[in-house]
Design an enzyme around this catalytic site. Sequence first.
Site, PDB file in Angstrom:
ATOM      1  N   PRO A 289     -86.007 -98.016 -87.005  1.00 10.60           N
ATOM      2  CA  PRO A 289     -85.956 -96.464 -86.437  1.00 10.60           C
ATOM      3  C   PRO A 289     -86.599 -96.133 -84.974  1.00 10.60           C
ATOM      4  O   PRO A 289     -87.395 -97.134 -83.896  1.00 10.60           O
ATOM      5  CB  PRO A 289     -86.737 -95.466 -87.303  1.00 10.60           C
ATOM      6  CG  PRO A 289     -88.601 -96.708 -87.722  1.00 10.60           C
ATOM      7  CD  PRO A 289     -87.238 -98.167 -87.773  1.00 10.60           C
ATOM      8  N   ARG A 327     -82.714 -85.694 -71.363  1.00  8.48           N
ATOM      9  CA  ARG A 327     -81.305 -84.722 -72.809  1.00  8.48           C
ATOM     10  C   ARG A 327     -79.933 -83.916 -72.500  1.00  8.48           C
ATOM     11  O   ARG A 327     -78.826 -83.831 -73.144  1.00  8.48           O
ATOM     12  CB  ARG A 327     -82.135 -85.087 -74.250  1.00  8.48           C
ATOM     13  CG  ARG A 327     -82.650 -86.338 -74.284  1.00  8.48           C
ATOM     14  CD  ARG A 327     -83.305 -86.771 -75.624  1.00  8.48           C
ATOM     15  NE  ARG A 327     -82.668 -86.365 -76.892  1.00  8.48           N
ATOM     16  CZ  ARG A 327     -82.219 -85.858 -77.238  1.00  8.48           C
ATOM     17  NH1 ARG A 327     -82.062 -84.395 -77.169  1.00  8.48           N
ATOM     18  NH2 ARG A 327     -80.962 -85.569 -78.486  1.00  8.48           N
ATOM     19  N   CYS A 358     -81.665 -80.926 -57.131  1.00  9.07           N
ATOM     20  CA  CYS A 358     -80.620 -81.115 -56.375  1.00  9.07           C
ATOM     21  C   CYS A 358     -79.845 -80.750 -57.263  1.00  9.07           C
ATOM     22  O   CYS A 358     -78.791 -81.755 -56.729  1.00  9.07           O
ATOM     23  CB  CYS A 358     -80.462 -81.016 -55.020  1.00  9.07           C
ATOM     24  SG  CYS A 358     -82.096 -80.176 -53.772  1.00  9.07           S
TER      25      CYS A 358
HETATM   26  C1  LIG Z   1     -80.866 -97.485 -80.125  1.00 10.36           C
HETATM   27  C2  LIG Z   1     -81.430 -98.706 -80.876  1.00 10.36           C
HETATM   28  C3  LIG Z   1     -81.994 -98.215 -81.878  1.00 10.36           C
HETATM   29  C4  LIG Z   1     -82.545 -96.863 -82.194  1.00 10.36           C
HETATM   30  O1  LIG Z   1     -81.973 -95.937 -82.516  1.00 10.36           O
HETATM   31  P1  LIG Z   1     -82.327 -94.451 -82.710  1.00 10.36           P
HETATM   32  O2  LIG Z   1     -81.523 -92.913 -83.191  1.00 10.36           O
HETATM   33  O3  LIG Z   1     -84.030 -93.930 -81.724  1.00 10.36           O
HETATM   34  O4  LIG Z   1     -83.082 -94.504 -84.132  1.00 10.36           O
HETATM   35  C5  LIG Z   1     -81.774 -99.236 -83.113  1.00 10.36           C
HETATM   36  N1  LIG Z   1     -81.393-100.291 -83.266  1.00 10.36           N
HETATM   37  C6  LIG Z   1     -80.562-100.793 -81.538  1.00 10.36           C
HETATM   38  C7  LIG Z   1     -80.226-101.467 -81.838  1.00 10.36           C
HETATM   39  C8  LIG Z   1     -80.348 -99.970 -80.888  1.00 10.36           C
HETATM   40  O5  LIG Z   1     -79.500-100.228 -79.577  1.00 10.36           O
END
Ligand SMILES: *Cc1c(COP(=O)(O)O)cnc(C)c1O
Length: 430
Positions: A289, A327, A358
């Site tokens: 996560p 984002r 800008c």
């Molecule tokens: C980005 C990524 C995550 C984390 O994703 P979240 O949506 O932030 O939990 C986990 N594993 C891999 C391989 C990723 O590229």
Amino acid sequence: MHLFHYQNDRLHCEDTDLGSLAAKHGTPLYVYSKGTITSHYQRLDAALDPLDHLVCYAVKANSNLAILSTIAKLGGGFDIVSAGELYRVIKAGGDPAKCTFAGVGKTRAEIEFALEKGIYCFNAESEAELRYINQVAGELGKKAPVAVRVNPNVDAHTHAKITTGKSENKFGIDFDQVLDVYARAAKECPHLEIRGVQMHIGSQLTSVTPFREAVEKVIPMVKDIQRLYGIQFFSIGGGIGINYKQSLDSGASTWWESNSETHPLTVQAYAEAVVPLLQPLGLRILCEPGRFMVGNAGVLLTSVLYEKRGSAKTFKIVDAGMNDLIRPTLYEGWHQIVPVNKPANGQTELADVVGPICESGDFLAQNRDIAPVQAGDVLAVMSAGAYGFTMASNYNTRPLPAEILVEGSKVSVVRERQTLDDVLKGEHIA
Ligand SMILES: *Cc1c(COP(=O)(O)O)cnc(C)c1O
């Protein structure tokens, strides 16, 4: 636990008044709640308790040393995507033996560094990469632990820019090719140790269905690989979505307790969906996560500089831009934006909250009902803890904001605001 809330109409992070923080440390300013991160880690860790498991925090979501240190102390591992992230993990006291290395483009220098530090596993995303890791490991006289990232070709039903588990995405190896790739690696790559299987289908998933679907689809293959090569682990990736809209009233429930209509994906629902499927494998289960751990644990404080009332729109021009938080414009990300000092009458007005950059894409919110803030007022952009600071840039020669970690009433500056000399460091007139 309730970590961002109004107390006497002043927004607090834990026991710390955010308006005072902005006054003392300036804006734009990232503020993180240590208690929220700890709570998220512990809730997920507890939900996966029936499994032999390791939570590997995805460092790219927020790589501040203080946050990595917090997670390392809780016993967490890390999912890294570069040598730089591994370097950070080590600096923060994390254990390389609990690190998995993801990403489609690992370089020789990165592979060598990770081998020297003894990471837990390389999660390879192509056969060419597997062969290259084998070659580099051979040259160093080492054996590289590897897993293959399986692309299960399931739809995560999330934003196009953060879906990763479909065949048309660049990530992982096509489901139909995976067993052959393992077979060739076992036969032709003597410097690899096949250690696991990995997948990650996307980010900000708000339903358990794609997780369940992907796990169900990949498990039979994991069993084959387990039988053939005696692997240790199966990583089910990250992607647990968060609620970008939360109540900030004192005493309100936090998102993981919120009702299932507004947010169906609780950590309990996630665990209930996947744990029973995974338990019979008897493998170590890794979970990666990122957003879940830090997203709701951070805010970006920004000051209103000017108001402009045009014929079509009202603009609140603030001192944070897309270089500080990309984002909204990159992912159409929606962030709740609230004043740190709540106006007495609760009135709102329709406005765009825009930055000083800008670019027409430089906005934090469009057509939003927000408090009628004026120049000098401070706004909090909520849920900015993940993919906020880590994606910030110096575009327009703007120094990176400072970062603060709050623990109760204790405030630590965990990254100083960049100076202009920091921004220009290493640059030379020819
Ligand atoms: C980005 C990524 C995550 C984390 O994703 P979240 O949506 O932030 O939990 C986990 N594993 C891999 C391989 C990723 O590229």
